[in-house]
Scaffold this motif. Structure first.
Motif, PDB file in Angstrom:
ATOM      1  N   ALA A   7      14.179 -13.447  34.721  1.00  0.00           N
ATOM      2  CA  ALA A   7      15.550 -13.473  34.206  1.00  0.00           C
ATOM      3  C   ALA A   7      16.178 -12.085  34.313  1.00  0.00           C
ATOM      4  N   ASN A  35      21.033 -15.217  32.816  1.00  0.00           N
ATOM      5  CA  ASN A  35      21.407 -14.855  31.446  1.00  0.00           C
ATOM      6  C   ASN A  35      20.308 -15.302  30.486  1.00  0.00           C
ATOM      7  N   GLY A  36      20.344 -14.757  29.284  1.00  0.00           N
ATOM      8  CA  GLY A  36      19.284 -15.024  28.327  1.00  0.00           C
ATOM      9  C   GLY A  36      19.240 -16.456  27.833  1.00  0.00           C
ATOM     10  N   ARG A  37      20.397 -17.082  27.700  1.00  0.00           N
ATOM     11  CA  ARG A  37      20.432 -18.466  27.221  1.00  0.00           C
ATOM     12  C   ARG A  37      19.724 -19.391  28.198  1.00  0.00           C
ATOM     13  N   ALA A  39      17.560 -18.462  30.370  1.00  0.00           N
ATOM     14  CA  ALA A  39      16.154 -18.056  30.438  1.00  0.00           C
ATOM     15  C   ALA A  39      15.315 -18.810  29.420  1.00  0.00           C
ATOM     16  N   LEU A  53      11.903 -10.743  31.264  1.00  0.00           N
ATOM     17  CA  LEU A  53      13.272 -10.747  30.759  1.00  0.00           C
ATOM     18  C   LEU A  53      13.883  -9.353  30.837  1.00  0.00           C
ATOM     19  N   MET A  57      21.349  -8.700  29.274  1.00  0.00           N
ATOM     20  CA  MET A  57      21.805  -9.914  29.955  1.00  0.00           C
ATOM     21  C   MET A  57      22.964 -10.527  29.179  1.00  0.00           C
ATOM     22  N   ASP A  61      20.926 -11.574  24.957  1.00  0.00           N
ATOM     23  CA  ASP A  61      20.205 -10.445  25.547  1.00  0.00           C
ATOM     24  C   ASP A  61      18.696 -10.688  25.513  1.00  0.00           C
ATOM     25  N   GLY A  62      17.957  -9.804  26.170  1.00  0.00           N
ATOM     26  CA  GLY A  62      16.520  -9.991  26.287  1.00  0.00           C
ATOM     27  C   GLY A  62      15.791 -10.004  24.964  1.00  0.00           C
ATOM     28  N   SER A  64      16.983 -10.957  22.015  1.00  0.00           N
ATOM     29  CA  SER A  64      17.261 -12.224  21.331  1.00  0.00           C
ATOM     30  C   SER A  64      16.505 -13.374  21.993  1.00  0.00           C
ATOM     31  N   ALA A  65      16.434 -13.334  23.329  1.00  0.00           N
ATOM     32  CA  ALA A  65      15.676 -14.363  24.040  1.00  0.00           C
ATOM     33  C   ALA A  65      14.197 -14.280  23.691  1.00  0.00           C
TER      34      ALA A  65
END
Length: 217
Positions: A7, A35-37, A39, A53, A57, A61-62, A64-65
């Motif tokens: 990602a 994007n993180g979502r 991912a 990640l 992003m 963001d990474g 949060s992911a």
């Protein structure tokens, strides 16, 4: 076969990473995200083993992911991709349970080694990355953090402290064993014991604790 998601919002970065990883006969890139979502959704849908990640992003963001994957699928190992200027975020990611981090200019062999280590349940902190983390820690006000780290490692034996100091340098079990004249299997046993005593999820968190405490080999 190690199933990997990559990602990053830069297509060229994704393509380069995919090309490197797929050159290994035991790694398969099964999903890509910009994007993180996406991912998070793709990692869950494709049951990946390792997610790479990027920290920065869109949409999510990474970091949060990483948190979302930790809640939804804790078995997925997450490696964070970063640049030199994002070291503070890297520290946060490692303390939140990430399996390690890689700079975007990492050598191809190191990238493959990191994915293999993460898939095997190990954390990956390269010597180069360790130096960047150390630089960040040295620049931070660390009195209270250092005191807490020293309190925690006081429960370790002298030999355990020696091994922990080598983790702080980013050494593998094999390299640590050569440094202190132990077999790799013995070092592995010590690492497991250290993680349990320090209540660390992985060796990266232990390495950061060693740095906070000012341990040196």
């Amino acid at each position: 076969m190690i199933r990997v998601l990559v990602a990053d919002d830069e297509p060229l970065i994704r393509a380069g990473i995919k090309m490197i990883l797929t050159s290994a006969d035991d790694i398969e890139v099964v999903a890509e995200a910009a994007n993180g979502r996406d991912a998070v959704e793709l990692a869950l849908r494709h049951t990946v083993d390792v997610a790479l990640l990027d920290i920065q992003m869109p949409l999510l963001d990474g970091l949060s992911a990483l948190a979302e994957l930790g809640r939804a699928a804790p078995g997925i190992r997450v490696l964070i991709l970063t640049t030199f200027g994002e070291r503070d975020n890297v520290l946060r990611a490692l303390r939140q349970g990430g399996a390690g981090f890689l700079l975007k200019d990492t050598a191809p062999g190191e990238l493959i080694a990191a994915v293999r280590a993460a898939a095997a349940g190990k954390a990956y902190l390269s010597p180069t990355a360790t130096r960047h983390v150390a630089d960040s820690l040295a620049a931070e006000p660390a009195v209270s953090r250092g005191e807490e780290a020293r309190r925690r490692i006081s429960a370790l034996t002298g030999r355990e402290r020696d091994v922990l100091a080598l983790l702080g340098e980013g050494l593998s079990n094999a390299d640590a064993g050569r440094r202190i004249h132990m077999s790799e299997a013995t070092v592995k046993t010590y690492v497991s014991r250290i993680l349990a005593k320090l209540d660390c999820e992985n060796r990266v968190q232990a390495a950061l604790l060693a740095r906070d405490a000012g341990l040196s080999a």
